[in-house]
Design a protein around this motif. Structure first.
Motif, PDB file in Angstrom:
ATOM      1  N   PRO A  19       0.825  -1.225   0.000  1.00 31.35           N
ATOM      2  CA  PRO A  19       0.000   0.000   0.000  1.00 31.35           C
ATOM      3  C   PRO A  19       0.858   1.273   0.000  1.00 31.35           C
ATOM      4  CG  PRO A  19      -0.906  -1.615   1.516  1.00 31.35           C
ATOM      5  CD  PRO A  19       0.401  -2.179   1.042  1.00 31.35           C
ATOM      6  N   ARG A  44       2.212   1.791  -3.486  1.00 31.32           N
ATOM      7  CA  ARG A  44       1.128   2.221  -4.374  1.00 31.32           C
ATOM      8  C   ARG A  44       0.863   3.717  -4.185  1.00 31.32           C
ATOM      9  NH1 ARG A  44      -1.388  -2.806  -3.824  1.00 31.32           N
ATOM     10  NH2 ARG A  44      -2.542  -2.134  -1.982  1.00 31.32           N
ATOM     11  N   GLN A  45       0.902   4.133  -2.918  1.00 32.46           N
ATOM     12  CA  GLN A  45       0.710   5.550  -2.625  1.00 32.46           C
ATOM     13  C   GLN A  45       1.830   6.378  -3.260  1.00 32.46           C
ATOM     14  OE1 GLN A  45       1.471   7.079   1.414  1.00 32.46           O
ATOM     15  NE2 GLN A  45      -0.660   7.808   1.433  1.00 32.46           N
ATOM     16  N   TYR A  46       3.058   5.868  -3.165  1.00 26.56           N
ATOM     17  CA  TYR A  46       4.186   6.590  -3.760  1.00 26.56           C
ATOM     18  C   TYR A  46       4.004   6.731  -5.265  1.00 26.56           C
ATOM     19  CZ  TYR A  46       8.734   7.372  -5.893  1.00 26.56           C
ATOM     20  OH  TYR A  46       9.745   7.869  -6.684  1.00 26.56           O
ATOM     21  N   ASP A  70       1.332   6.664  -7.057  1.00 25.17           N
ATOM     22  CA  ASP A  70       0.244   7.598  -7.374  1.00 25.17           C
ATOM     23  C   ASP A  70       0.768   9.031  -7.419  1.00 25.17           C
ATOM     24  OD1 ASP A  70      -1.601   5.593  -7.573  1.00 25.17           O
ATOM     25  OD2 ASP A  70      -2.395   5.844  -5.528  1.00 25.17           O
ATOM     26  N   CYS A 114       6.439  15.568  -0.899  1.00 27.83           N
ATOM     27  CA  CYS A 114       5.249  14.806  -0.524  1.00 27.83           C
ATOM     28  C   CYS A 114       5.298  14.577   0.989  1.00 27.83           C
ATOM     29  CB  CYS A 114       5.193  13.481  -1.278  1.00 27.83           C
ATOM     30  SG  CYS A 114       3.712  12.517  -0.933  1.00 27.83           S
ATOM     31  N   GLN A 174       3.468  14.111   5.036  1.00 33.27           N
ATOM     32  CA  GLN A 174       2.371  13.481   5.769  1.00 33.27           C
ATOM     33  C   GLN A 174       1.383  14.569   6.162  1.00 33.27           C
ATOM     34  OE1 GLN A 174       5.192   9.996   7.752  1.00 33.27           O
ATOM     35  NE2 GLN A 174       4.392  11.626   9.013  1.00 33.27           N
ATOM     36  N   LYS A 187      -2.030   9.380   5.492  1.00 33.09           N
ATOM     37  CA  LYS A 187      -2.330  10.175   4.296  1.00 33.09           C
ATOM     38  C   LYS A 187      -1.144  11.074   3.953  1.00 33.09           C
ATOM     39  CE  LYS A 187      -7.322  10.350   5.084  1.00 33.09           C
ATOM     40  NZ  LYS A 187      -8.473  11.227   5.399  1.00 33.09           N
ATOM     41  N   ARG A 188      -0.815  11.117   2.661  1.00 32.58           N
ATOM     42  CA  ARG A 188       0.278  11.966   2.181  1.00 32.58           C
ATOM     43  C   ARG A 188      -0.187  12.723   0.946  1.00 32.58           C
ATOM     44  NH1 ARG A 188       2.754   7.224   3.904  1.00 32.58           N
ATOM     45  NH2 ARG A 188       4.501   7.513   5.370  1.00 32.58           N
TER      46      ARG A 188
END
Length: 823
Positions: free
Chosen positions: A7, A10-12, A14, A88, A90, A102-103
């Protein structure tokens, strides 16, 4: 992306997919991490180790990281390496996160948009530029300075860009496809979305270059309404400015010496300002002197008014020293990473500025300073999210939270005392348990005295524990007070920051007025300290009495030799004489005197009468441009060609040793043709230094040419430089004498003297480097060895006191020398 991604990754991805042209700094706890290709690029720039994301799991993802508390220095390294950066961060507290934290990208930076303005060169601006067909616009996001010029031609536009040297140039996609003229600059593409920015209340439409620049800055800040995207652009005119080309700026060493360093430059010597903002303004005045006499005289009046009040001058300079960099401290408040310490330093700067005699003083700004002083604690932490930044007394709600978070034991003891008194149970205690929280503990002996509002919470062997509404409320307040306190302090801090930013235009007005005062008083101080005089202006004359070089005189250990210079506009002073005699110094000091006068400064002379020039054009020194495939002589001719094209009757032209880079006759022919063209066609005011003595004959052909030379004292071959300007041509070059002073071997000097004698006997035909006219070539290996006896005889002859030697003694000397030579 790959379904095997965690996860977090995946966030990175995005984030990275939206910022493919930037290095993404991804906050993870106390570090900013950099992954994949970004890590391969960033690690060598930052000088940090490259590793892998999860070596135990055989994850080959390259990564590197830097501590969040030192991120500013690392970001600046990336920007200096001409990389864009996306931060990016937090955006929620990890303790409150449900699942992954959340970032989001909170800031985008480019070479023109720095993370921390404190790391910039304090004495120089940091411009971003944009262009359109008829304009070039600039903004410095660290100071808020924004302006534009109307430019008639691409050549004129290039000149402005050369002088101001922006860190970044923003072009449209169409312009990027044809950007050869901007080679070497950092270019960024941005297509204006047509928002139609307008100029404040005046509703005056701005040129496309300005709207593109505003849109670009706003896009990087991720907030269209940010203070930087609302700055007003000032229109500045080139027609009222004295034009200094980049060559002139370099040749006169206005900002850097010949080695590219600030030491010994004109700016460094002249800069007596007390604030970084005043220094930057002075730099602008030097780069763009004035041509309008009214503006010049107004500035000279201001300088003179302070010269006439030396005590007040000292006092105001002491106050200026307390200001610091008000412009950059103000604009730093618009950064998302600004903190309470930034507000304090801003308050100190603004408070000091309001102590000055400025027209822009405002009670409202004084109130802002007072509010900041009353609101922010004396020693706040570096991060606002740590809390403890707001004083007691600012907000009753915050005071309660501070009391709850810092004095909870006192509140519990007070409640315990009240309950003992109310119930009559002297052994009543308020207890805390990690599982059950706070409760009122009553032993079994006193259970009958428990009031009806007590609610049973826990039964023990010897006691019961109860809960009341008041205790439950107090418990909730105590346990949540910490986070509530931080949130409320952040809100109060943000309200205060916005209150300051609401007065941004007025604060920047005060900052620029203090910069103006600083630059003016700095010039006044230089004038007093160095004995400068106020220049006067006359359309037809250039007269300097006891003129001095403002830089050289400060660097010399002995007194500078001043000179009188008198000529009419359109005249040519043809300077001859040896190297080291002061020709170049004299010409440069005239040009620097003109720069000083037209920027509104007093000048290094006893009296000065000057015309108003529109251009200063110079060709001094020799250098290659190997990267462009140009030799020294080609560079010289290109620069001279540009000079001839631009010179006119209101130009001051400085030419030093034109034609040196080729054969003697070629160079002499070119030098004469160039000078004749400048005299007859361009009709400029000219200072022309040369070793070609044949050119001194031009004085007879052109009435506006006057020969001058720098005085030399020659006593039996021993040269002394007088550094005095004298009328007429030098009688010879003395080049061989200077070479001897420089330490050339005696044999080389003697050979040069013999070659020169041959040349002076017969000047027909081109000269060989190894052969004087009428002589056979002398191979290098057969050059005569030095003859010590001959040198001794020559030395005796030079020392012979002719006046006191009788004829008989003279004959004896001659007979002795003849005998010695035969032997």
């Amino acid at each position: 992306m790959n379904q095997k991604l965690t996860p977090l990754m995946r966030q990175y991805w995005d984030v990275k997919s939206a910022h493919t042209d930037k290095i993404v700094l991804f906050r993870m706890g106390d570090f900013f991490e950099i992954f994949h290709d970004d890590a391969l690029v960033a690690a060598p720039i930052l000088g940090i180790a490259l590793t892998k994301r999860n070596q135990k799991a055989a994850d080959e993802t390259p990564m590197c990281g830097v501590p969040h508390h030192s991120i500013g220095a690392h970001i600046n390294k990336l920007l200096r390496a001409v990389r864009k950066v996306a931060i990016c961060d937090q955006i929620e507290d990890p303790k409150d996160a449900k699942g992954i934290v959340k970032r989001a990208v909170t800031r985008i930076l480019s070479p023109g948009m720095v993370y921390d303005p404190d790391t910039l060169d304090q004495l120089a601006p940091n411009f971003i530029a944009a262009i359109d067909d008829g304009h070039v616009a600039f903004t410095d996001t660290s100071t808020g300075e924004s302006f534009y010029f109307e430019t008639a031609t691409p050549f004129e536009r290039s000149r402005v860009l050369e002088v101001l040297r922006p860190s970044e140039i923003v072009l449209s996609s169409e312009q990027m496809s044809n950007a050869e003229e901007f080679a070497g600059a950092h270019l960024s593409a941005y297509d204006d979305k047509g928002e139609g920015f307008q100029e404040g209340a005046a509703n005056e439409e701005l040129p496309p270059a300005c709207t593109r620049l505003r849109g670009y800055v706003s896009s990087l800040e991720l907030s269209p309404g940010s203070p930087r995207s609302q700055l007003a652009f000032e229109k500045r005119g080139l027609a009222t400015r004295l034009e200094l080309t980049q060559n002139t700026i370099r040749h006169l060493e206005l900002f850097e010496n010949t080695r590219g360093l600030p030491q010994g430059s004109f700016f460094q010597v002249l800069n007596k300002t007390k604030t970084p903002g005043g220094s930057r303004l002075l730099r602008t005045w030097i780069a763009f002197p004035l041509c309008d006499q009214k503006q010049i005289e107004a500035r000279l009046d201001d300088v003179e008014s302070w010269i006439n009040r030396p005590d007040e001058l000292r006092e105001v300079r002491t106050k200026l020293a307390a200001i610091g960099d008000l412009e950059r401290r103000t604009m730093k408040l618009s950064n998302p990473n600004c903190n309470a310490r930034d507000l304090q330093s801003f308050c100190q700067s603004l408070g000091a500025a309001l102590e000055l005699p400025l027209p822009g003083r405002s009670d409202n700004l004084s109130q802002i300073c007072n509010i900041i002083a009353r609101t922010i604690v004396d020693e706040p932490p570096a991060a606002v999210r740590d809390g403890h930044i707001i004083k007691r007394g600012v907000s009753p709600e915050l005071d309660q939270l501070i009391t709850l978070s810092e004095d909870s034991q006192t509140l519990l003891a007070q409640l315990e005392a009240r309950e003992r008194q109310r119930t009559g149970i002297t052994s009543l205690k308020i207890r805390y348990n990690n599982v059950f929280g706070y409760s009122i503990e009553v032993t079994n002996t006193h259970k009958t005295k428990v009031p009806p509002d007590y609610r049973r919470k826990q039964t023990l062997a010897t006691a019961e524990r109860y809960l009341t509404d008041e205790l439950e409320s107090l418990e909730k307040r105590i346990l949540s007070a910490r986070s509530q306190r931080v949130d409320l302090e952040l809100q109060l801090f943000e309200d205060l920051r916005q209150k300051v930013l609401a007065e941004l235009s007025l604060i920047l007005k005060v900052a620029r007025e203090s910069n103006q005062l600083d630059a003016i008083t700095g010039l006044a101080w230089v004038a007093i300290e160095s004995g400068f005089c106020r220049p006067r202006f006359h359309s037809g004359a250039l007269t300097l009495e006891s003129s001095r070089h403002p830089v050289v005189e400060r660097l010399l250990t002995q007194p500078f030799v001043a000179n009188d210079i008198r000529m009419n506009v359109g005249d040519c002073m043809l300077l001859t004489g040896p190297n080291m005699a002061g020709k170049s110094t004299l010409m440069r000091q005239v040009a620097l005197t003109v720069v000083l006068a037209q920027m509104g400064s007093f000048v290094p002379a006893k009296q000065a009468v000057l015309p108003l020039f529109t251009k200063i054009l110079t060709r001094i020194g020799a250098s290659d441009s190997l990267s462009e495939g140009l030799s020294t002589f080609m560079v010289e001719m290109k620069e001279t060609a540009e000079l001839i094209q631009e010179a006119d009757s209101r130009s001051l032209v400085i030419l030093d040793e034109v034609g040196r880079g080729t054969s003697t006759y070629d160079g002499m022919s070119l030098a004469q043709a160039i000078l004749e063209h400048l005299i007859a066609k361009n009709r400029a005011t000219i200072f022309f230094a040369t070793h070609y003595h044949e050119l001194t004959q031009l004085e007879g052909a052109y009435p506006n040419v006057a020969n001058h030379h720098m005085g030399i004292r020659d006593r039996s071959g021993q040269l002394s430089f007088l550094y005095t300007l004298m009328k007429g041509p030098a009688n010879k070059s003395y080049g061989i004498h200077v070479a001897k002073l420089a330490g050339l071997p005696p044999a080389v000097v003697a050979r040069a003297e013999r070659i020169l004698t041959g040349i002076e006997r017969n000047q027909r035909g081109q000269l060989s480097l190894f052969q004087a006219p009428g002589e056979a070539p002398v191979p290098e290996e057969t050059l005569p060895e030095p003859n010590p006896e001959f040198e001794r005889l020559v030395s005796e002859l030079k020392r012979l006191p002719i006046e006191s030697t009788t004829p008989l003694d003279a004959l004896k000397f001659v007979a002795k020398w003849q005998h010695d030579l035969r032997d």
